[in-house]
Write a protein that holds these residues in place. Structure first.
Motif, short mmCIF file in Angstrom:
data_model
loop_
_atom_site.label_atom_id
_atom_site.label_comp_id
_atom_site.label_asym_id
_atom_site.label_seq_id
_atom_site.Cartn_x
_atom_site.Cartn_y
_atom_site.Cartn_z
N ASN A 1 -7.87 4.52 -8.39
CA ASN A 1 -6.82 4.18 -8.72
C ASN A 1 -7.50 2.62 -9.26
O ASN A 1 -8.34 2.14 -9.30
CB ASN A 1 -6.22 2.96 -6.97
CG ASN A 1 -4.97 1.95 -7.43
OD1 ASN A 1 -4.99 1.64 -8.65
ND2 ASN A 1 -5.43 1.17 -6.50
N SER B 1 -2.05 5.63 0.94
CA SER B 1 -2.14 5.99 -0.56
C SER B 1 -0.73 8.13 0.41
O SER B 1 -0.31 8.15 0.14
CB SER B 1 -2.41 6.29 -1.63
OG SER B 1 -4.36 6.97 -1.33
N LEU C 1 0.86 2.59 -4.04
CA LEU C 1 -0.01 3.54 -3.46
C LEU C 1 0.04 5.01 -3.77
O LEU C 1 -0.35 5.63 -4.57
CB LEU C 1 -1.21 3.51 -2.78
CG LEU C 1 -1.76 1.57 -2.47
CD1 LEU C 1 -3.32 1.91 -1.81
CD2 LEU C 1 -2.31 1.95 -4.30
N THR D 1 0.64 -1.31 0.28
CA THR D 1 -0.08 0.10 0.37
C THR D 1 1.00 1.06 0.05
O THR D 1 0.73 2.26 -1.25
CB THR D 1 -0.77 0.66 1.18
OG1 THR D 1 0.16 0.12 2.20
CG2 THR D 1 -1.79 -1.44 1.52
N LEU E 1 -8.95 5.81 -4.54
CA LEU E 1 -7.31 6.37 -4.15
C LEU E 1 -6.99 7.38 -2.97
O LEU E 1 -6.60 6.49 -1.96
CB LEU E 1 -6.37 6.62 -5.31
CG LEU E 1 -4.93 6.66 -5.21
CD1 LEU E 1 -4.44 4.96 -4.40
CD2 LEU E 1 -4.27 7.70 -6.10
#
Length: 523
Positions: A102, A117, A85, A81, A111
């Protein structure tokens, strides 16, 4: 003799014929930055490479393993992650897109609203460079340490004690073991509480009224990308605020509450874009065990208590994670769910603050409140029935993985208590205090060692497991001996140097140890 130098205003003019005097905070802040550099030098110089692509992607070749067995972190979300991300969010910003979505996960998913992220967090842009994750956490540690220093200067008499406590927080056990988004919000906890402290001023200046700092710290904590840790840090801030409220009366109390409310409202308003995205996604998301399952989960006390004081008494991180050993699941579950450590010096000095240092009236309520916060958290984490029931009554807690995420909120209270302990031992010398430190430390290490050796029987075939245990106990014994001897020194300056030095050496050594398990290279 005590170190009672106070911070002079940075704008103070020098007397005629004298050179300009540097602000009193400059050297301590430089010391904090230097300590963080030392704590991360193996990563910053590339001697060891913590890039999760080498460890967690499954596509690495020609991997050169680290010097120690195990891993340098306890959660593969460092890659799954945080890095992946975070890099996607940074690329979106680079191309002029707001990272709301995302497209690479399933048929697509939010996202920014996914939170980990840290899509709206300013530091996310460093993920565009190859060692961006190292720089990301280096900057967070510097922010954490410097803001903790300014907080501690309001609480302790000695600048040396404030600096040592700040370094202890900057290189805390959560930062060391959890390299993903979980640790991000705690960098702003001292900033938030510094704002609360400023709100207590009866006639604050426009700049020092506190509420703008509360708003900024609260917003950054949300944007940092891990709502559970932000939640627990917020609860800690509420406890701190309640302690300060209990010390005020009349107009001072009303003004304080108004400034706090203004800061909280402004902070939530600043964080609204991400909060709306998060809450909107939450109503449709699969939250797994967060649907009250985690309310019943806890970790084995015999594994938590020893490592709280001696982080590597059970070996390096995931060091004995070999299916060939009996009962290995016991250790796998522990390492996969633990939330950090404190270390011998921090715990011993915190105990000093709560025993010989509790008689000093200023901040007595605060010390007790911080100790209660940590103890109840420990008891809840290890499954003590009354603590689980009590904590689960707090709205929202039953939907969190308390045992994993709450320990991040213990790091600042323990660093503050350790700074109080250093401050107390610097201020007064007494042979009885030195003896009490030695005796208390010996009992603490004996308990931790006893628990550890019971657990190590489950992995009796693991290489060098006894050696790690004995080395950890010996290190802890050395730390206690130096603190006890330092507290007996005659001159305050020497006491300050030895006590603060030992605290810093211990936290740096514990922080660096798992880095030796990181790969030294790979393709």
């Amino acid at each position: 003799m005590t170190d009672t130098a106070t911070d002079a205003p940075s704008g103070t003019r020098a007397a005629p014929g004298q050179g300009a005097r540097a602000p009193s905070w400059l050297l301590p802040c430089a010391a904090v930055v230097l300590a963080v550099i030392v704590g991360n030098v193996l990563y910053l110089t590339g001697v060891f490479d913590p890039n999760p692509v080498l460890q967690d992607s499954g596509i690495a070749t020609k991997l050169v393993k680290g010097l120690l067995p195990g891993q340098n972190n306890i959660d593969p979300n460092i890659g799954f992650t945080a890095q992946s991300l975070g890099h996607l969010a940074a690329m979106d910003w680079l191309h002029g897109k707001v990272p709301w979505w995302n497209p690479f996960e399933g048929l697509g998913s939010p996202l920014a609203g996914e939170m980990q992220s840290a899509a709206f967090f300013p530091l996310v842009m460093v993920y565009l460079i190859s060692n961006g994750q190292v720089i990301f956490h280096f900057v967070l540690e510097v922010i954490a340490g410097i803001s903790a220093y300014f907080l501690l200067r309001r609480l302790v008499r000695s600048q040396v004690a404030a600096t040592a406590g700040a370094i202890a927080f900057a290189l805390n056990g959560t930062f060391s073991w959890l390299f993903h988004a979980l640790g991000n919000p705690i960098a702003f906890t001292p900033l938030l509480i510094l704002g609360i402290e400023q709100c207590t001023q009866p006639k604050p200046s426009r700049v020092g009224s506190g509420w703008p700092l509360v708003a900024l710290a609260l917003a950054l904590s949300v944007y940092a990308g891990f709502p559970e840790v932000t939640f627990f840090d917020g609860l800690l801030a509420l406890v701190w605020a309640a302690v300060r409220a209990s010390e005020l009366r009349g107009p001072a109390l009303r003004g304080y509450l108004k400034r706090l409310a203004a800061g909280g409202a402004a902070g939530l308003a600043l964080a609204a874009p991400l909060l709306v995205a998060f809450v909107t996604y939450l109503s449709d998301a699969d939250i797994g065990g967060h649907a009250h399952q985690y309310a019943k989960d806890f970790l084995i006390p015999g594994l938590i208590y020893p490592t709280f004081v001696l982080p590597y008494v059970l070996g390096p991180v995931f060091g004995w994670a070999n299916p060939a050993y009996d009962h290995i699941d016991r250790f796998l579950i522990f390492w996969s769910n633990v939330g950090g450590y404190e270390g011998t010096a921090v715990v011993v000095l915190a105990l000093v603050a709560l025993t010989v240092g509790l008689g000093r009236r200023p901040d007595r309520r605060l010390k007790v409140a911080l100790a209660v916060w940590v103890l109840i958290g420990l008891f809840r984490t290890t499954g003590v029935g009354w603590a689980m029931t009590l904590v689960n009554y707090v709205p929202g807690v039953s939907s969190t993985a308390f045992y994993r995420n709450a320990p991040a909120s213990w790091t600042l209270p323990m660093a503050v208590l350790a700074a109080f302990g250093v401050d107390e031992l610097i201020a007064r010398r007494h042979a009885i205090r030195s003896a009490l430190v030695a005796a208390g430390g010996a009992v603490l290490l004996a308990f931790a060692g006893h628990q550890a050796f019971i657990e190590l029987k489950f992995v009796a075939g693991a290489p060098h497991n006894q050696a790690w245990a004995w080395a950890s106990i010996a290190w802890g014994g050395g730390v206690v001996a130096v603190i006890a001897a330092g507290s007996a020194l005659r001159h305050a300056k020497w006491r300050a140097a030895v006590l603060a030095g030992m605290l810093c050496v211990d936290v740096v050594a514990m922080f660096v140890t798992p880095q030796l398990s990181a790969p030294q290279g790979g393709t």
